[in-house]
Design an enzyme around this catalytic site. Structure first.
Site, short mmCIF file in Angstrom:
data_model
loop_
_atom_site.label_atom_id
_atom_site.label_comp_id
_atom_site.label_asym_id
_atom_site.label_seq_id
_atom_site.Cartn_x
_atom_site.Cartn_y
_atom_site.Cartn_z
N TYR A 1 -0.40 7.75 0.94
CA TYR A 1 -0.09 9.16 0.78
C TYR A 1 -1.20 10.01 1.35
CZ TYR A 1 3.72 8.10 -2.49
OH TYR A 1 4.88 7.66 -3.06
N VAL B 1 0.83 -1.20 0.00
CA VAL B 1 0.00 0.00 0.00
C VAL B 1 0.87 1.25 0.00
CG1 VAL B 1 -1.66 1.38 1.33
CG2 VAL B 1 -2.01 -1.08 1.05
N VAL C 1 3.85 -1.49 3.67
CA VAL C 1 3.35 -0.12 3.64
C VAL C 1 4.45 0.80 3.17
CG1 VAL C 1 2.33 1.74 5.01
CG2 VAL C 1 1.89 -0.64 5.63
N LYS C 2 4.08 1.69 2.25
CA LYS C 2 5.05 2.67 1.80
C LYS C 2 4.57 4.06 2.19
CE LYS C 2 6.62 5.25 -2.08
NZ LYS C 2 6.28 5.72 -3.43
N VAL C 3 5.41 4.78 2.92
CA VAL C 3 5.07 6.16 3.28
C VAL C 3 6.23 7.09 2.91
CG1 VAL C 3 3.50 5.57 5.19
CG2 VAL C 3 5.96 5.78 5.62
#
Lengths: 309, 309, 309, 309, 309
Positions: C174, C171, C206-208
């Site tokens: 953003y 995911v 998770v990508k933030v």
């Protein structure tokens, strides 16, 4: 159930294009209770808990907080059917299985939210109606609302779905919304128009409020006056509504409106009966009284219809 | 699980129209933990990470950042069930399989977005609940929101889908939205109304906030005053809410509200128990304390319900 | 692939409720490339052509107009995976079959339209991911957007569908939309919250964005200050984000942000690594440089993570 | 249910590739009744009415004609589960909801027909199991039958369907058919082979008859003799069957066989327990005795397993 | 329909795990006709046209060639229900809508073909039953046939499908096939076994032939003799069949068998009533007589059951 008499058969003949299942369920309601075989209806509807809240509905007669109460009332009074939202039927249907025909009210509205346009939420389904052994579904439309299309389209799908499994649809036709004045909601032109719309949408039974002699729409007013359509008495107005519902070939029943005194109520019922109305659907006026009084009232109402037969 | 005692059997009898699977899962929760067999509930819900963010939820007790913590707390405290969103259950359910009944919270809302009308997103499904071995699903409605119809209709479909596979539905009924004042969200008339709506929508268990004695809706106010419905004490108000939930025939449990001091909290619980509430669902007040204090608090709460039995 | 070492096994154990297929694909990424077996990630994502247009993305290094370029770069650099929208994978996947794990980015947004609420379009499917031999799907959510519910619900269905065929979901979280200030999009409270939401929605990875020390939400600010949560350095902030993602039990990786100078970039990476971040996902900073420089940069980044192991 | 102890957790770890739902239901059986937490099983199966007719099954103890009798017996004896065909569960499950884990026997055979090859009919479904709140399904295969493929293929589909909704499958493995002599049906090589086949078909629990020391298949005989596999005592033979069921990593339970005297029966059980069998599934030997004797017998059997733990 | 009396309520309680729709339709049959409220049944079945040809069935009373005849006979006689294949119901159901509960016979066999194993064809569906307003479906099984599995499996699917839409299933259990001698088809052990099988397959109502005192299966014979099960009189045999059908907790009705003289027929009925049979299903003996005689016979039969109540 008694053998359907000629009037029941005649009414069923108005629904010739429907399948046998739909007719069987219409017959089940017409052949049940104190008015069995007369083609007249007295139905007990209890959706006020959802529509107005429990206290506003049941505080006058606290026994009515219990869903079982209404089933038993409908059975004891000999109503043709008992109508309620999903939860009430879930709660009590098993206990009273087979003792009174049921109408599942499949959409409902509460008074907590402020909606842009009046529009009920779908709260149950045809699948629920089958598993609960119901004889019909019920659906409310608000002609006059800007959300009209949502409701008409939902109704159309539900009518078709219900029909295919042998269930008729009762339409609660309550004119309401930005297009209408408060007084216009019960205007004779509006009520008659709402009945016509319901029939066109495929309703098997139409429920409207008793109309007043007020005329809401200027274009309609001109016509009612030009052709001197009689709308002075309740009987005249009911006759006109029934005429507007496919000339008496769709079942039209009338609500009792807000709870009020017995004499006025029975006077209205006499007008409905005299005008050829098919019956009454009477909620608060029944369940907000003590049970003995409710039974007496319902018996009196049935008596009026029986004699009007 | 212990043999269901009479109270458990009586409560199950209120769900007569449901299939055995639904009743079995209700029984699983009632026959588990420190209150097993009493028909009372203390449930640990942890959806605050999603609803308010991790830091706001877990910083007071950093061990609670770990989903395992909540499972173990619910098990050690002897709660009837543990409720959480998908991710938390995914993370820890395997490790604790079979040790505590689970409720999958299938919709959730965060506080990052500014929504036109309050409305949670569906975040998991009945399929997830089955594969994770849950005993129920949970769904939040916001009566009072202009998005009411969206929520009621989603709920209706989920209730039916869950029912068919034997899962009951817990409804978080939080009045909220344009139709209500801030104070009105916990007004007794509104809370009682929200409970009634939840029952009508098919909820097996209803969760509301403890009501205040404020009356929000003018039409309701008149009725409460006319019939002198007692709403002064917490016990009286809870009794009225329970009555509004099918006269005590649907399980109604009460949240603990915002985290606050223990004495006030236990005082509320005593009121809930005295008024016939079925139990408490207590999140922040439990997991934001150090574990020994949380266990002590939950034990005290359970004790109150056990004695009220 | 090399035998999974202890750290890989430990990470897989965090996904205990997932099926073996999902774990196998997570293992494929963790056991591939220069960081194989370390549990650390450096992923090359190339969706900027869709998100910002080809020229804005590829003019600085025209070789990158060719999708093959990115595949070869990911392979040569020893990335754990290469992520791209459907078209890029369609174009080049056959040529490089089996040489690097693929992540199909299944939704995308362009900057041509003016949307009421930010919300990407679904641009490919789980079926596409299978037929292209991918090891995961990727999906972007915008917490803070009024279209939040649409995205969360789409994601939920995709996660379940992917899971059932053994594919994990990455995911891209953003924060963005009416609910947030521009500065708030990278605020530490918001980034940590977005990570938590992603985990609750079932994200496997998770990508933030790397968070700043700004605090956006007043309610959160109070908590961060009251509990003195350390957020001054990048390492502290990353540690808090990782904690907010199920206490380090979900893989959280960090984007490189806008293209900028190498020193600053590596400084950030050192902070991420020191704070326990699982790795970097680095697009523009890699493919907009000449290939030798890109390879050098990626090698340096990998080196930082390897040492942080 | 008590917290799962180490043995229960160890057994669950053997089913690591299953979803949490399946493990939860396995745990429900292992955490229920007099053997809760030991990892041992005593199950009451009553499908003899279907398999042999009511009189042959229930005339020795006429109270057993009533399906309620068996539920109550399983509950009073503290069995881990009660297994029966659809009709028996339909009849009584509502009354005993939540009091004992249920296994729905989804195929059955009667002795009225003369079949070309022994093959049971499918008599219920996974859908039924869910709506009846069951913890598992059961299916009989007849290895040795010419209709083998029909059964193995039906089983495979049912196992997968059940798994997806969190239900484990118990396989009744009865070697039978043209391929085997009568004596061979309980031969140690055949029983061990049938157990292996069941495991390979995805069984979570395997039920076989206690094996004799007869060796049916010449090719097998050679091997048993060459390697001097110990098969003289019941304990030795059971140990070999358990070994053949994935080296003790699948639950294998043993039927009591035809009704006979208590001493011989308990002797067999002691052998099963000594050999590492996971338990007994005991029908006729239990329900054909007067209830006090049945309870005594089952208590003695449970005692043997508890001590063997 | 009259209010269900205690016996009707008791019988409905045996079907506790069924939904309200199924119970409502059972109640509709029990609350209709001359035996309304007694819990006894006299049903008119007319599938002989399909089973034996029109002339063999209707030549003795040519009025019976017309499907309308049978409806009117069932109505005039006050039968609980009328059962027929699709075509007959299609032909006449509309005309008689709502006048008698209908059972749609959904499989049928003719005597033109020579089948390997006796097995009826499916000739209509649950969908047909709903659109025709039926209260139940009917299905014939031939225990003893080599095609047993086909029939049991078809039945299982139909029972579930019908159940879900609120329709009960009547099983015609006719032992027949290679596994049985001609005399064995009505042997007491076989009839009792067929009743047990039907109940296990989920039948709500079981129809069998009146049993003789012959014992077909050697294994069964031993048991009947050992336990001295009384089977000399019709009443004794019926009592045993009823016991074999879940100890009197499933409705079992008996056919009249081949057309024969009135005295013998009524003698049988008296035996059935004395043995606790729930009623008769009487086709040829009714419709092959002139209508006045048929009405007389059916009235006499009903009288016997009413007195046995």
């Amino acid at each position: 159930m008694p053998a359907a008499n000629d009037r029941v058969k005649q009414i069923l003949s108005f629904y010739a294009s429907d399948n046998v299942g739909v007719k069987t369920n219409l017959a089940r309601m017409m052949n049940h209770g104190a008015l069995a075989g007369t083609g007249k209806f007295v139905i007990l509807p209890v959706d006020q808990g959802f529509e107005h809240g429990a206290a506003r509905s049941f505080a006058p007669n606290p026994a009515a907080y219990d869903p079982d109460y209404h089933y038993q009332l409908a059975i004891d009074a000999g109503c043709n059917a008992y109508a309620a939202p999903l939860g009430s039927l879930e709660m009590s249907a098993d206990k009273f299985a087979g003792q009174v025909p049921l109408i599942l009210k499949v959409n409902n509205s509460d008074t907590l939210a402020k909606m842009d346009h009046p529009c009920s939420a779908i709260t149950s389904s045809v699948t629920d109606a089958l598993r609960l052994g119901c004889s019909a579904i019920g659906y409310t439309i608000y002609p006059g609302s800007g959300a009209r299309n949502v409701m008409y389209e939902e109704l159309r799908e539900l009518v078709l779905e219900a029909k295919e499994v042998g269930l008729p649809t009762v339409v609660w036709a309550y004119a309401r919304g930005e297009g209408l004045s408060k007084q216009g909601e019960t205007a004779i032109d509006v009520i008659a128009y709402a009945a016509q719309i319901s029939c066109q949408l495929g309703a098997h039974i139409v429920k409207v409020k008793p109309p007043t002699d007020y005329l809401e729409q200027p274009e309609a007013k001109k016509v009612y006056e030009k052709y001197a359509i009689p709308i002075k008495t309740m009987a005249e107005r009911v006759r006109h509504v029934v005429q507007s519902a496919f000339n008496g070939k769709r079942i039209v029943i009338f609500s009792g409106g807000e709870a009020r005194d017995t004499a006025a109520l029975l006077e209205d019922v006499r007008g409905i009966a005299a005008g050829g109305g098919f019956g009454s659907i009477m909620g608060r006026n029944a369940f907000q009284r003590p049970k003995p009084e409710a039974l007496k009232l319902l018996a009196d109402v049935m008596d009026i219809y029986r004699k009007a037969g």
